[in-house]
Design an enzyme around this catalytic site. Structure first.
Site, PDB file in Angstrom:
ATOM      1  N   ILE A   1       0.878  -1.172   0.000  1.00  0.00           N
ATOM      2  CA  ILE A   1       0.000   0.000   0.000  1.00  0.00           C
ATOM      3  C   ILE A   1       0.912   1.218   0.000  1.00  0.00           C
ATOM      4  O   ILE A   1       1.808   1.344   0.838  1.00  0.00           O
ATOM      5  CB  ILE A   1      -0.959   0.013   1.218  1.00  0.00           C
ATOM      6  CG1 ILE A   1      -1.747   1.335   1.273  1.00  0.00           C
ATOM      7  CG2 ILE A   1      -0.254  -0.254   2.527  1.00  0.00           C
ATOM      8  CD1 ILE A   1      -2.828   1.363   2.326  1.00  0.00           C
ATOM      9  N   SER A   2       0.727   2.077  -0.981  1.00  0.00           N
ATOM     10  CA  SER A   2       1.592   3.248  -1.126  1.00  0.00           C
ATOM     11  C   SER A   2       1.533   4.123   0.119  1.00  0.00           C
ATOM     12  O   SER A   2       0.524   4.176   0.824  1.00  0.00           O
ATOM     13  CB  SER A   2       1.172   4.086  -2.336  1.00  0.00           C
ATOM     14  OG  SER A   2       1.394   3.390  -3.540  1.00  0.00           O
TER      15      SER A   2
END
Length: 213
Positions: A58-59
């Site tokens: 997840i960025s």
């Protein structure tokens, strides 16, 4: 408590990258904890990428903020995201753009993202299990296209699905280096190329990855 943590996260982001009022408001409105795996809830508001299974990440909220700003969403009515992942980027976009379409190739992640989006009571995001490189021709053309994974080159059929005058943002790989790059479609081709900053994203991969029974 969640609202305070989110506000502090936005403050930390703004120290590193200027936020427009619309993007700041969007980030403040989404509970990031819902998009982070259970074992990492205590790190939900840190400005770091986090693992989320299936060899995906997840960025970081800073990266999501940057990608959203680089997309220049003002005036856009529809956006196509290639690589739904956790669903967090789509959730942020949903607060700025009226119609969000997001494609994920890994079934497990797609199913989890749908549940998170539902928990947020967001109803303007359409998700699809597919190879993102196919795009989503049914609802084309799109005013904006965002790649949440890195590519060597933009597939021609995705260029075809971008509106004339539309903006596409993608991490482009050149000589093993990734650069967030913005294009504008003019006369049917991508032009006005702007290399914005170096980055590290997982690569776009062909095909689907389905859950095993």
């Amino acid at each position: 408590m969640q609202a305070l943590k989110t506000a502090n996260m936005v403050l930390e982001i703004s120290k590193k990258f200027p936020l427009s009022p619309s993007v700041e408001k969007a980030i403040l409105s989404i509970n990031r904890e819902l998009f982070v795996p259970n074992g990492f809830k205590h790190l939900a508001y840190a400005l770091d990428a986090l693992p989320m299974g299936a060899s995906q990440w997840i960025s970081s909220p800073l990266t999501v903020a940057k990608m959203t700003e680089y997309l220049q969403c003002e005036g856009a009515d529809s956006v196509l995201e290639i690589g739904c992942g956790s669903g967090y980027q789509a959730a942020i976009l949903s607060k700025i753009i009226r119609r969000v379409f997001s494609i994920e190739r890994i079934e497990k992640l797609w199913l989890e993202a749908r549940e998170r989006i539902k928990l947020c009571d967001i109803y303007n995001i359409n998700t699809k299990l597919d190879d993102g490189q196919n795009g989503w021709a049914t609802f084309a053309p799109y005013d904006r296209i965002l790649f949440s994974a890195s590519v060597v080159e933009i597939p021609q059929n995705l260029i075809a699905q971008l509106s004339e005058g539309g903006i596409l943002v993608a991490p482009i790989v050149t000589n093993n280096t990734q650069t967030i790059t913005r294009f504008i479609k003019r006369d049917g081709i991508l032009s006005n190329k702007q290399e914005l900053e170096s980055c590290v994203f997982v690569p776009v991969v062909s095909g689907l990855e389905r859950e095993k029974n």
